[in-house]
Design a protein around this motif. Structure first.
Motif, mmCIF file in Angstrom:
data_model
loop_
_atom_site.group_PDB
_atom_site.id
_atom_site.type_symbol
_atom_site.label_atom_id
_atom_site.label_comp_id
_atom_site.label_asym_id
_atom_site.label_seq_id
_atom_site.Cartn_x
_atom_site.Cartn_y
_atom_site.Cartn_z
ATOM 1 N N GLU A 142 0.838 -1.203 0.000
ATOM 2 C CA GLU A 142 0.000 0.000 0.000
ATOM 3 C C GLU A 142 0.876 1.257 0.000
ATOM 4 N N LEU A 143 1.948 1.241 0.787
ATOM 5 C CA LEU A 143 2.880 2.374 0.795
ATOM 6 C C LEU A 143 3.443 2.592 -0.615
ATOM 7 N N ALA A 144 3.834 1.515 -1.277
ATOM 8 C CA ALA A 144 4.390 1.597 -2.633
ATOM 9 C C ALA A 144 3.378 2.212 -3.602
ATOM 10 N N ALA A 145 2.126 1.785 -3.518
ATOM 11 C CA ALA A 145 1.099 2.295 -4.429
ATOM 12 C C ALA A 145 0.803 3.772 -4.149
ATOM 13 N N VAL A 146 0.735 4.144 -2.864
ATOM 14 C CA VAL A 146 0.442 5.532 -2.507
ATOM 15 C C VAL A 146 1.601 6.444 -2.890
ATOM 16 N N GLU A 147 2.832 6.006 -2.608
ATOM 17 C CA GLU A 147 4.016 6.830 -2.879
ATOM 18 C C GLU A 147 4.527 6.682 -4.317
ATOM 19 N N ARG A 148 3.933 5.771 -5.069
ATOM 20 C CA ARG A 148 4.361 5.475 -6.448
ATOM 21 C C ARG A 148 5.841 5.078 -6.507
ATOM 22 N N GLU A 151 7.827 -1.920 -4.597
ATOM 23 C CA GLU A 151 7.582 -2.581 -3.308
ATOM 24 C C GLU A 151 8.868 -2.756 -2.497
ATOM 25 N N LEU A 152 9.971 -3.031 -3.177
ATOM 26 C CA LEU A 152 11.242 -3.211 -2.479
ATOM 27 C C LEU A 152 11.652 -1.927 -1.759
ATOM 28 N N ALA A 154 9.664 0.426 -0.785
ATOM 29 C CA ALA A 154 8.696 0.642 0.295
ATOM 30 C C ALA A 154 9.063 -0.209 1.514
ATOM 31 N N THR A 155 9.449 -1.465 1.263
ATOM 32 C CA THR A 155 9.845 -2.366 2.356
ATOM 33 C C THR A 155 11.082 -1.821 3.055
ATOM 34 N N GLU A 156 12.063 -1.370 2.264
ATOM 35 C CA GLU A 156 13.289 -0.802 2.850
ATOM 36 C C GLU A 156 12.964 0.413 3.711
ATOM 37 N N ARG A 157 12.032 1.219 3.232
ATOM 38 C CA ARG A 157 11.648 2.419 3.996
ATOM 39 C C ARG A 157 10.996 2.033 5.327
ATOM 40 N N LEU A 158 10.108 1.043 5.295
ATOM 41 C CA LEU A 158 9.455 0.587 6.527
ATOM 42 C C LEU A 158 10.500 0.020 7.499
ATOM 43 N N GLU A 159 11.409 -0.792 6.975
ATOM 44 C CA GLU A 159 12.423 -1.386 7.845
ATOM 45 C C GLU A 159 13.368 -0.329 8.425
#
Length: 167
Positions: A142-148, A151-152, A154-159
Motif C-alpha cells: 500500500e505504501l508503494a502504491a500511494v508513494e508510487r 515494493e522493495l 517501500a519495504t526498505e523504507r518501513l524497515e
C-alpha cells in the motif's frame, strides 16, 4: 438495476483479505438469470483475479488506497512502543491475522511494530515470522502504491523506520 461505479479500470484498490490490487475492468455477467456487474480486480503478486459485485463492493470492504495522512499515521505507529499482550500465542496470532485482514494500514502497522525483531533481539518462531512477513508485505504494497515507488523500496523504507525506532 445499475449502481454507481466507485472505481474505474486502472484504479488501485484495497481488498481487506488480499491487500492492494488493480481494477482490471468492469464486467457484466448473467448469473441465475440476473445481470450482475462485477469489478475484476487483479492481484499481481498472487497471480489472482477477484470478481466483486459492484453492489457488494462497499460491504466487502473494498476501498481506495489510503490517503497520505493515513499512511503517515501508519508510519508513526511503527515508531511507537510495541504492545505485546501476555496472552497465549495462538490467541495473539488470531488477533494479528484479524488486523492484517482488516485492510487498515494503521492496524497492520501495529502488527509489524509488535512482531519486529531487530538484529540483536531474540529469534522469532516460524509462525511469528510468517505473520510479520505477511503484515510487512501488505503494508509495503500500500505504501508503494500511494508513494508510487516499487515494493522493495517501500519495504526498505518501513524497515528503516523500524530500525531507527528500535535504536
Amino acid at each position: 438495476m445499475t449502481s454507481k461505479l466507485d472505481f474505474a479500470a486502472g484504479d488501485f484498490v484495497v481488498y481487506p483479505a488480499h491487500g492492494v490490487g488493480r481494477v482490471a475492468g468492469i464486467e457484466t455477467h448473467t448469473i441465475a438469470g440476473q445481470e450482475v456487474t462485477l469489478y475484476a480486480i487483479t492481484f499481481e503478486k498472487e497471480r489472482m483475479t477477484l470478481k466483486v459485485p459492484v453492489g457488494k463492493a462497499r460491504n466487502s470492504g473494498l476501498r481506495r488506497l489510503s490517503s497520505r495522512d493515513r499512511i503517515k499515521e501508519a508510519l508513526e505507529t511503527l515508531t511507537g512502543k510495541s504492545k505485546i499482550r501476555r496472552t497465549m500465542w495462538s490467541r495473539r496470532a488470531q488477533e494479528y491475522e484479524a488486523k492484517i485482514n482488516s485492510g487498515d494500514p494503521v492496524s497492520i502497522a501495529e502488527v509489524v511494530r509488535d512482531l519486529y525483531r531487530g538484529t540483536e533481539q531474540s529469534d522469532q518462531s516460524y509462525s511469528e515470522r510468517q505473520i510479520y512477513q505477511a503484515a510487512l508485505e501488505r503494508l509495503a504494497r500500500e505504501l508503494a502504491a500511494v508513494e508510487r515507488i516499487d515494493e522493495l523500496r517501500a519495504t526498505e523504507r518501513l524497515e528503516a523506520v523500524l530500525t531507527k525506532a528500535a535504536a
